[in-house]
Design a protein around this motif. Structure first.
Motif, mmCIF file in Angstrom:
data_model
loop_
_atom_site.group_PDB
_atom_site.id
_atom_site.type_symbol
_atom_site.label_atom_id
_atom_site.label_comp_id
_atom_site.label_asym_id
_atom_site.label_seq_id
_atom_site.Cartn_x
_atom_site.Cartn_y
_atom_site.Cartn_z
ATOM 1 N N LEU A 154 -5.248 -3.482 -5.829
ATOM 2 C CA LEU A 154 -4.195 -4.325 -5.268
ATOM 3 C C LEU A 154 -3.059 -4.340 -6.275
ATOM 4 C CD1 LEU A 154 -6.033 -7.436 -3.742
ATOM 5 C CD2 LEU A 154 -5.278 -5.352 -2.599
ATOM 6 N N ILE A 155 -1.870 -3.968 -5.810
ATOM 7 C CA ILE A 155 -0.697 -3.908 -6.689
ATOM 8 C C ILE A 155 0.382 -4.834 -6.139
ATOM 9 C CG2 ILE A 155 1.195 -2.435 -7.526
ATOM 10 C CD1 ILE A 155 -0.761 -0.166 -7.782
ATOM 11 N N GLN A 156 0.926 -5.673 -7.039
ATOM 12 C CA GLN A 156 2.043 -6.537 -6.651
ATOM 13 C C GLN A 156 3.335 -5.876 -7.118
ATOM 14 O OE1 GLN A 156 1.931 -10.691 -7.842
ATOM 15 N NE2 GLN A 156 3.152 -11.113 -6.013
ATOM 16 N N PHE A 157 4.255 -5.672 -6.164
ATOM 17 C CA PHE A 157 5.510 -4.982 -6.468
ATOM 18 C C PHE A 157 6.641 -5.970 -6.722
ATOM 19 C CE2 PHE A 157 3.108 -1.720 -4.199
ATOM 20 C CZ PHE A 157 3.314 -0.627 -5.035
ATOM 21 N N ILE A 213 2.181 -7.716 -2.106
ATOM 22 C CA ILE A 213 0.960 -7.073 -2.620
ATOM 23 C C ILE A 213 0.496 -6.030 -1.599
ATOM 24 C CG2 ILE A 213 -1.482 -7.440 -3.180
ATOM 25 C CD1 ILE A 213 -0.671 -10.200 -4.274
ATOM 26 N N TRP A 214 0.143 -4.853 -2.100
ATOM 27 C CA TRP A 214 -0.378 -3.775 -1.247
ATOM 28 C C TRP A 214 -1.738 -3.335 -1.770
ATOM 29 C CZ3 TRP A 214 1.914 -0.708 2.771
ATOM 30 C CH2 TRP A 214 3.209 -1.113 3.146
ATOM 31 N N GLU A 215 -2.622 -2.984 -0.841
ATOM 32 C CA GLU A 215 -3.827 -2.252 -1.240
ATOM 33 C C GLU A 215 -3.419 -0.800 -1.391
ATOM 34 O OE1 GLU A 215 -8.250 -0.971 0.302
ATOM 35 O OE2 GLU A 215 -7.386 -2.809 1.132
ATOM 36 N N THR A 216 -3.810 -0.179 -2.505
ATOM 37 C CA THR A 216 -3.354 1.180 -2.806
ATOM 38 C C THR A 216 -4.507 2.040 -3.298
ATOM 39 O OG1 THR A 216 -2.910 0.733 -5.142
ATOM 40 C CG2 THR A 216 -1.123 0.238 -3.596
ATOM 41 N N GLY A 237 12.706 2.074 -12.899
ATOM 42 C CA GLY A 237 12.776 0.617 -12.849
ATOM 43 C C GLY A 237 13.289 0.030 -11.556
ATOM 44 N N LEU A 238 13.650 0.918 -10.614
ATOM 45 C CA LEU A 238 14.095 0.432 -9.299
ATOM 46 C C LEU A 238 12.979 -0.371 -8.627
ATOM 47 C CD1 LEU A 238 16.715 0.828 -7.681
ATOM 48 C CD2 LEU A 238 15.636 2.757 -6.519
ATOM 49 N N LEU A 239 11.741 0.043 -8.957
ATOM 50 C CA LEU A 239 10.558 -0.622 -8.410
ATOM 51 C C LEU A 239 9.521 -0.689 -9.522
ATOM 52 C CD1 LEU A 239 9.089 -1.590 -5.717
ATOM 53 C CD2 LEU A 239 8.277 0.764 -5.520
ATOM 54 N N THR A 240 8.866 -1.849 -9.678
ATOM 55 C CA THR A 240 7.766 -1.928 -10.631
ATOM 56 C C THR A 240 6.551 -2.526 -9.928
ATOM 57 O OG1 THR A 240 8.463 -4.113 -11.390
ATOM 58 C CG2 THR A 240 9.259 -2.230 -12.659
ATOM 59 N N GLY A 241 5.392 -2.192 -10.428
ATOM 60 C CA GLY A 241 4.160 -2.706 -9.830
ATOM 61 C C GLY A 241 3.189 -3.141 -10.907
ATOM 62 N N GLU A 242 2.380 -4.152 -10.597
ATOM 63 C CA GLU A 242 1.336 -4.584 -11.529
ATOM 64 C C GLU A 242 0.003 -4.636 -10.794
ATOM 65 O OE1 GLU A 242 0.010 -8.321 -14.381
ATOM 66 O OE2 GLU A 242 2.042 -8.296 -13.555
#
Length: 343
Positions: free
Chosen positions: A129-132, A91-94, A113-118
């Protein structure tokens, strides 16, 4: 203390857009800390102002390519994300643009789709806050998909990402470069070591608060964002020993300065330490550790101009900046350097 006390007039064309080919060939303004005396040199001449027994303190943080461009799942709407702080569990603060498209539960796809975030939460000032999710090593994916988070006043991307890194960058974590260090080459650092000057490395991961304008009219009401710092036992011992032996502590950059001044006790003594600092240094501050400072030319009314003014006096600093404008120095991250030398 009024924010307007730290204003100076800067023509737009003096904002450096690209780094010089040779890092150490930038100009160097030498400013006497108490005398206000000004000398114009080249950065490679810094060796003439250092003495055997001095200690140069550098910030070995590394900028991550923290700007990501993705699309919102379902609508394909474009979304830009800036990584600010790593939390646990990927999880990152963004900082998200446009924020209104990033409600909790929103899914964002990067690099097909190499990386997704929610988006999992909304925190202060609207940051998300996004969880990758990804397969492999996050840093390698980031290197492939991310762009350097250049300051807002730089209008184009760099041809070479490494020009926004110091040659001694080691530890990933910054959203901006400690730009005073960009002037050093490996050869210049070796020359400094050969002179009998020791080099201590500290770490402060630079946050975007670096570019955050002071919105309060009264400077004292401004609140700094916190940034993570670390000082090893080796660095603390080296700096303490230098001071005990009568050597001078020359800090490379405002980030190294804030690290040292945050970690020291009231006598200027350092121990191994890590943590978060939101120290705000402005005129009236009594420095406990540093004697001199190598720095760049900073934005009008910024906390960085205030820090420099705390060391060399507001009148001296603003007079030096006015001279830099007259002499057409290059300003900000890719610009020229200033050395505030102990008199």
């Amino acid at each position: 203390m009024d924010v307007k006390d730290f204003y100076y007039d800067l023509p737009q064309e003096l904002i450096a857009q690209d780094p010089l080919e040779d890092r150490s060939s930038s100009r160097l303004m030498v400013l006497g800390k108490t005398s206000g005396e000004i000398t114009h040199r080249r950065f490679s001449d810094i060796t003439e102002y250092l003495k055997p027994g001095d200690c140069l303190v550098i910030n070995n943080t590394k900028v991550i390519p923290a700007r990501l461009y993705g699309v919102k799942e379902g609508t394909e709407a474009k979304i830009e994300i800036l990584l600010l702080k790593r939390k646990e569990n990927d999880i990152w603060e963004t900082l998200v643009k446009p924020g209104k498209k990033a409600k909790i539960g929103t899914k964002i796809i990067f690099g097909e789709g190499l990386l997704t975030g929610e988006v999992v939460d909304i925190v202060e000032e609207g940051n998300r806050l996004i969880q990758f999710s990804y397969e492999g090593i996050f840093e390698e994916i980031l290197d492939q998909l991310g762009q350097m988070p250049l300051p807002p006043y730089i209008t184009h991307q760099l041809k070479d990402k490494n020009r926004y890194q110091t040659v001694y960058a080691k530890y990933d974590g910054s959203a901006a470069a400690p730009t005073a260090g960009l002037h050093f080459t490996p050869e210049l650092l070796e020359q400094i070591r050969q002179m009998g000057v020791s080099i201590a490395e500290v770490t402060l991961h630079v946050g975007l608060g670096t570019f955050r304008p002071v919105k309060e009219t009264d400077v004292l009401k401004h609140h700094m964002h916190s940034e993570f710092f670390q000082i090893t036992k080796e660095a603390a011992d080296l700096i303490n020993q230098t001071k005990e032996n009568g050597g001078r502590i020359i800090s490379v950059g405002t980030t190294s300065t804030r690290t040292l001044e945050s970690a020291a006790d009231e006598h200027g003594h350092l121990t191994e330490k890590s943590g978060w600092t939101d120290i705000f240094i402005y005129p009236g501050y009594q420095f406990k550790v540093i004697d001199g400072l190598i720095t760049n030319f900073h934005l009008p009314e910024s906390t960085l101009v205030m820090l420099v003014s705390a060391l060399a006096g507001r009148e001296h600093v603003l007079a030096a900046y006015e001279e830099a404008v007259r002499e057409k120095y290059r300003f900000f991250s890719f610009g020229d350097a200033m050395f505030i030398k102990p008199d």
